[in-house]
Design an enzyme around this catalytic site. Structure first.
Site, mmCIF file in Angstrom:
data_model
loop_
_atom_site.group_PDB
_atom_site.id
_atom_site.type_symbol
_atom_site.label_atom_id
_atom_site.label_comp_id
_atom_site.label_asym_id
_atom_site.label_seq_id
_atom_site.Cartn_x
_atom_site.Cartn_y
_atom_site.Cartn_z
ATOM 1 N N GLN A 1 -9.315 -7.438 -10.768
ATOM 2 C CA GLN A 1 -9.456 -5.972 -9.821
ATOM 3 C C GLN A 1 -9.078 -5.473 -10.312
ATOM 4 O O GLN A 1 -9.800 -3.951 -10.905
ATOM 5 C CB GLN A 1 -9.548 -6.084 -8.781
ATOM 6 C CG GLN A 1 -10.042 -4.621 -8.115
ATOM 7 C CD GLN A 1 -9.500 -4.834 -6.535
ATOM 8 O OE1 GLN A 1 -10.461 -5.184 -5.828
ATOM 9 N NE2 GLN A 1 -8.445 -4.430 -5.617
ATOM 10 N N HIS B 1 1.123 -1.107 -0.426
ATOM 11 C CA HIS B 1 0.055 0.175 -0.406
ATOM 12 C C HIS B 1 0.786 1.333 0.069
ATOM 13 O O HIS B 1 0.597 2.287 -0.705
ATOM 14 C CB HIS B 1 -0.923 -0.079 1.359
ATOM 15 C CG HIS B 1 -1.974 -0.760 1.499
ATOM 16 N ND1 HIS B 1 -1.687 -2.208 2.300
ATOM 17 C CD2 HIS B 1 -2.982 -1.329 0.996
ATOM 18 C CE1 HIS B 1 -2.456 -2.879 2.282
ATOM 19 N NE2 HIS B 1 -3.549 -2.881 0.915
HETATM 20 O O1 PAF Z 1 -7.860 -4.384 -2.905
HETATM 21 C C1 PAF Z 1 -8.716 -3.812 -2.444
HETATM 22 O O2 PAF Z 1 -8.268 -3.252 -1.655
HETATM 23 C C2 PAF Z 1 -10.577 -3.533 -2.157
HETATM 24 O O3 PAF Z 1 -11.089 -4.844 -2.888
HETATM 25 C C3 PAF Z 1 -11.558 -2.664 -2.543
HETATM 26 C C4 PAF Z 1 -10.825 -1.669 -4.291
HETATM 27 C C5 PAF Z 1 -10.126 -1.624 -1.523
HETATM 28 C C6 PAF Z 1 -12.200 -2.506 -2.423
HETATM 29 O O4 PAF Z 1 -13.123 -2.818 -1.055
#
Ligand code: PAF
Length: 291
Positions: free
Chosen positions: A163, A46
Site C-alpha cells: 500500500q 496508529h
Molecule cells: O491502511 C488503511 O487503513 C487503509 O487502507 C487506508 C489507507 C486508511 C485507506 O482506506
C-alpha cells in the site's frame, strides 16, 4: 493533591466543506498539516504515526473512514470493527485536534465513483491478486483524502508495504504535493505486528499468528544463503502451524515491488500473507540477500 486536566477530545468533522474551512484557518496562521488516514479501530501502531506527525507538523488530522471501495464482496466490510468512541479517547490522550469521520454518502455522494484511481501493474500482484480491486479502492480514497485535507505530510505504515509503495507511486505519477512519511511497524512482545484485525483472533489463533513474524525472522536469518533458503526457512516455520493457511510468500525488490530474480543479491522485502482461522493477516521484513 495534584489534579490532571481532562483530555480534550478531537473535533470530529464529518463534511468536506468543514475540513476545508479548518484547513484554510490553519494555513492562515502559517500551520503545516499532517494527515494519518485510518479505517479506525486505532491501536498503538496508529498512535506511533501520530507521534511522528506531531514532530513534523503543526496540526494533525486523522481520518477515520471504513472505505467500502477497498473491500471485496466476500470480505469483512460489515464485520470491520467500528470503535469511534474509543478511538476519540485515544486521540484525546495524545492531543490530536481534528478527526475527519465522513459518512459513505459524504465521500461517495453518487455511489461508487465512475472516475477512480487504478493502481496499475503492482496493484494487481500479491495483496492485489488475493483481493482484486482492493488497491484501486485504497488509492481512490487516499487521493480524495489528500485533495480534501491537502496535508503537507501523510503517514503510511511499513506493515502495509505494498500500500505504501502504491501511494508513493500515485503521489509521484499524479504530482501530488505531499511528503509520504514511512512509519515503522509496531509489534506485540512476541513479534506479532499490530493490526486492527488481531482482535478477531481467539487464544489458539493468537498463538498461531506468531508464526508470521517467526517466519520472517527465519527468512532474515537465512538471507546470506540465498533466495531458496529464505523461502524454505519461512515456509518451514509457517507449515509447522496447523491453524495457519499461507496465502503468499514473496520476495520483492523494494524499489520496484516486483519479484527478485533467482540471482538477485541486495536489499529485498519478504512479504507474507496468511489466514489464521478466518482472519487474514499480512506482514513483511526487509532483508539483504547474499550467498
Ligand atoms: O491502511 C488503511 O487503513 C487503509 O487502507 C487506508 C489507507 C486508511 C485507506 O482506506
Amino acid at each position: 493533591m495534584s489534579t490532571t486536566a481532562p483530555h480534550v477530545r478531537p473535533r470530529v468533522v464529518t463534511t468536506v466543506a468543514e475540513v476545508r474551512e479548518i484547513v484554510a484557518a490553519e494555513r492562515a496562521v502559517g500551520h503545516t498539516i499532517s494527515l494519518t488516514p485510518t479505517l479506525g479501530a486505532l491501536h498503538d501502531g496508529h498512535l506511533s504515526h501520530l507521534a511522528h506527525a506531531g514532530k513534523i507538523a503543526d496540526t494533525r488530522f486523522v481520518s477515520i473512514f471504513v472505505n467500502p471501495l477497498q473491500f471485496g464482496p466476500s470480505e469483512d466490510l460489515d464485520k470491520y470493527p467500528r470503535t469511534l468512541d474509543d478511538d476519540l479517547d485515544k486521540l484525546a490522550a495524545i492531543g490530536v485536534p481534528y478527526v475527519f469521520a465522513p459518512s459513505v454518502d459524504e465521500m461517495y455522494p453518487g455511489g461508487e465513483p465512475d472516475v477512480h484511481v487504478t493502481a496499475g501493474r503492482v496493484g494487481s500482484l500479491y495483496e492485489g491478486h488475493s483481493r482484486p480491486g482492493h488497491f484501486d479502492g485504497v488509492l481512490t480514497v487516499v487521493a480524495k483524502l489528500l485533495l480534501i485535507v491537502t496535508p503537507d505530510f501523510v503517514t503510511f505504515g511499513n506493515k502495509d508495504a505494498q500500500q505504501q509503495f502504491l501511494v508513493r507511486q500515485m503521489v509521484r505519477d499524479l504530482n501530488i504535493a505531499v511528503s509520504v512519511e514511512a512509519i515503522e511497524t509496531v509489534r506485540e512482545h512476541d513479534g506479532l505486528a499490530l493490526s486492527s484485525r488481531n482482535r478477531f483472533l481467539d487464544e489458539k489463533e493468537r498463538r498461531a499468528a506468531r508464526s508470521l513474524s517467526l517466519a520472517l525472522e527465519a527468512a532474515a536469518s537465512s538471507a546470506d544463503r540465498g533466495i531458496d533458503s529464505v523461502i524454505a526457512a519461512a515456509q518451514g516455520t509457517l507449515m509447522g502451524e496447523a491453524l495457519v493457511e499461507l496465502d503468499y510468500l514473496k520476495i520483492v525488490r523494494p524499489e520496484t515491488f516486483l519479484p527478485v530474480d533467482d540471482d538477485y543479491r541486495g536489499p529485498a522485502l519478504v512479504l507474507v500473507a496468511a489466514r489464521v482461522g478466518t482472519t487474514r493477516l499480512i506482514d513483511n521484513e526487509r532483508i539483504t540477500l547474499a550467498g
